[in-house]
Design a protein around this motif. Sequence first.
Motif, short mmCIF file in Angstrom:
data_model
loop_
_atom_site.label_atom_id
_atom_site.label_comp_id
_atom_site.label_asym_id
_atom_site.label_seq_id
_atom_site.Cartn_x
_atom_site.Cartn_y
_atom_site.Cartn_z
N GLY A 1 0.79 -1.22 0.00
CA GLY A 1 0.00 0.00 0.00
C GLY A 1 0.82 1.27 0.00
N TYR A 2 2.06 1.20 0.46
CA TYR A 2 2.90 2.40 0.49
C TYR A 2 3.05 2.98 -0.92
N HIS A 3 3.22 2.10 -1.91
CA HIS A 3 3.36 2.57 -3.29
C HIS A 3 2.12 3.34 -3.73
N LEU A 4 0.95 2.79 -3.44
CA LEU A 4 -0.29 3.40 -3.91
C LEU A 4 -0.54 4.74 -3.25
N ILE A 5 -0.34 4.81 -1.95
CA ILE A 5 -0.60 6.06 -1.25
C ILE A 5 0.41 7.12 -1.65
N ASP A 6 1.61 6.71 -2.02
CA ASP A 6 2.58 7.67 -2.56
C ASP A 6 2.09 8.22 -3.90
N VAL A 7 1.58 7.36 -4.78
CA VAL A 7 1.04 7.83 -6.06
C VAL A 7 -0.09 8.83 -5.83
N LEU A 8 -1.00 8.50 -4.93
CA LEU A 8 -2.13 9.39 -4.65
C LEU A 8 -1.66 10.70 -4.03
N SER A 9 -0.64 10.64 -3.18
CA SER A 9 -0.11 11.87 -2.56
C SER A 9 0.50 12.79 -3.60
N GLY A 10 1.09 12.21 -4.65
CA GLY A 10 1.64 13.02 -5.72
C GLY A 10 0.57 13.61 -6.62
N MET A 11 -0.48 12.84 -6.87
CA MET A 11 -1.54 13.32 -7.76
C MET A 11 -2.48 14.30 -7.06
N PHE A 12 -2.73 14.05 -5.76
CA PHE A 12 -3.69 14.86 -5.01
C PHE A 12 -3.06 15.39 -3.72
N PRO A 13 -2.06 16.26 -3.84
CA PRO A 13 -1.42 16.78 -2.61
C PRO A 13 -2.42 17.55 -1.77
N ASP A 14 -2.35 17.35 -0.46
CA ASP A 14 -3.29 17.99 0.45
C ASP A 14 -2.56 18.23 1.77
N PRO A 15 -2.67 19.41 2.34
CA PRO A 15 -1.98 19.67 3.61
C PRO A 15 -2.52 18.83 4.78
N GLU A 16 -3.74 18.32 4.64
CA GLU A 16 -4.33 17.52 5.69
C GLU A 16 -4.46 16.07 5.22
N PRO A 17 -4.26 15.10 6.11
CA PRO A 17 -4.43 13.70 5.71
C PRO A 17 -5.89 13.40 5.42
N PRO A 18 -6.16 12.43 4.57
CA PRO A 18 -7.55 12.08 4.27
C PRO A 18 -8.23 11.42 5.47
N ARG A 19 -9.53 11.50 5.50
CA ARG A 19 -10.30 10.72 6.46
C ARG A 19 -10.46 9.32 5.88
N VAL A 20 -10.17 8.31 6.68
CA VAL A 20 -10.12 6.95 6.15
C VAL A 20 -10.94 6.00 7.01
N HIS A 21 -11.77 5.19 6.35
CA HIS A 21 -12.42 4.06 7.01
C HIS A 21 -11.78 2.80 6.43
N SER A 22 -11.32 1.91 7.29
CA SER A 22 -10.55 0.76 6.82
C SER A 22 -11.18 -0.56 7.25
N ALA A 23 -10.95 -1.58 6.45
CA ALA A 23 -11.30 -2.96 6.79
C ALA A 23 -10.06 -3.81 6.57
N PHE A 24 -9.62 -4.51 7.60
CA PHE A 24 -8.47 -5.40 7.51
C PHE A 24 -8.98 -6.85 7.48
N VAL A 25 -8.49 -7.64 6.52
CA VAL A 25 -8.96 -9.01 6.32
C VAL A 25 -7.75 -9.94 6.29
N HIS A 26 -7.95 -11.17 6.77
CA HIS A 26 -6.87 -12.14 6.83
C HIS A 26 -7.26 -13.41 6.09
N HIS A 27 -6.42 -13.82 5.18
CA HIS A 27 -6.64 -15.07 4.44
C HIS A 27 -6.17 -16.26 5.27
N TYR A 28 -5.09 -16.07 6.01
CA TYR A 28 -4.50 -17.15 6.79
C TYR A 28 -4.57 -16.84 8.28
#
Length: 340
Positions: A184-211
């Motif tokens: 995910g670090y790669h993706l959030i870096d891409v988004l930070s470059g495309m959509f720079p914002d002085p404030e972090p986004p509000r995020v709702h997350s779901a973590f899932v485990h296969h194993y």
Amino acid sequence: MPGDRVKNVRPRPRVLVIGFAGHQGKEYLPIVRESADIVGGVDPAPAASSLADEWGFPRYDILGEALEKVDFDAAVVTVPHSEHFPVCAKLLARGRHVIKEKPFAVTEQEARQLIHLAQRADRSVFTLLQRNFNPVFQYAQENLARIGEPYWFSYDYHFNLAHPTTGWRASREQAMGGVLLDMGYHLIDVLSGMFPDPEPPRVHSAFVHHYQEMRDRRLEDLVSLMCSYPSTGLAGSLRISRHNYEKIEHLCVLGTEGALNVAPGVATLHSIGGLPLEHRTWEGPKIDTVRSMIAHHLGHLDDHDYRQDHLQRQLAVVRTIDGIYRDRLRERNALADRCA
């Protein structure tokens, strides 16, 4: 005069490679050598000694010994996540530049401390993120304004591994996070470059485990994020996993005047209604992107403007990821308190 031209030739930087016997470190060795002189390596792995002999540089088990015996300008660091900050702190304390694998840091506190150390030492800390040097992603960044005001994005990135995560990424103590911190670090870096914002986004997350073993270690196999940027009204979703049915990466951005679709090999601009207007393809090998990335960083070690932009962008990425993990920890602790 010919003699004056010779004097103006920039000397090749001298590089120490740290963690060079791992998969990523071995991939970087021939590419680093194209732009720099490898003058030493640090890696305690059993295979490191013969690899160093093959490449013709001295090997050391610990960084402290290399710092005493090797004169170098910059270090290329490819180590487990847990070792990033202590290794970088030692290098900066000795006045060395750092070019490192992601993440820039694991927590926002570490990121801010690392920036402070870099600024105090007047040295660079560059993070190796290949999408920034992929022609398709560069085209997307340069042409984003053509779709008007972006209001929605979706970004999917999946591996199709048929087995549980292995190696240091399967260790909570070394990985310090699952797919969010790693892939995910790669993706959030891409988004930070495309959509720079002085404030972090509000995020709702779901973590899932296969194993189950990954659940027990609190290392997510899949993460789904819903993000919103209050200052611009932009919103979007990310899905990242290691055990999908196919390996895929796809970013879609919807704007008021069109859309932009991006994958590693092609970016396409669409009009409203979906008509393709223009596309950029790139079929070059991955190594070409890696070569451009490493050569660029080695050539900009003393570029203060580039350094500052890079540090601030990486701080934004770390702050977002760290915020998601801290929110998950608070939720888990609150649930434990209710169940107590």
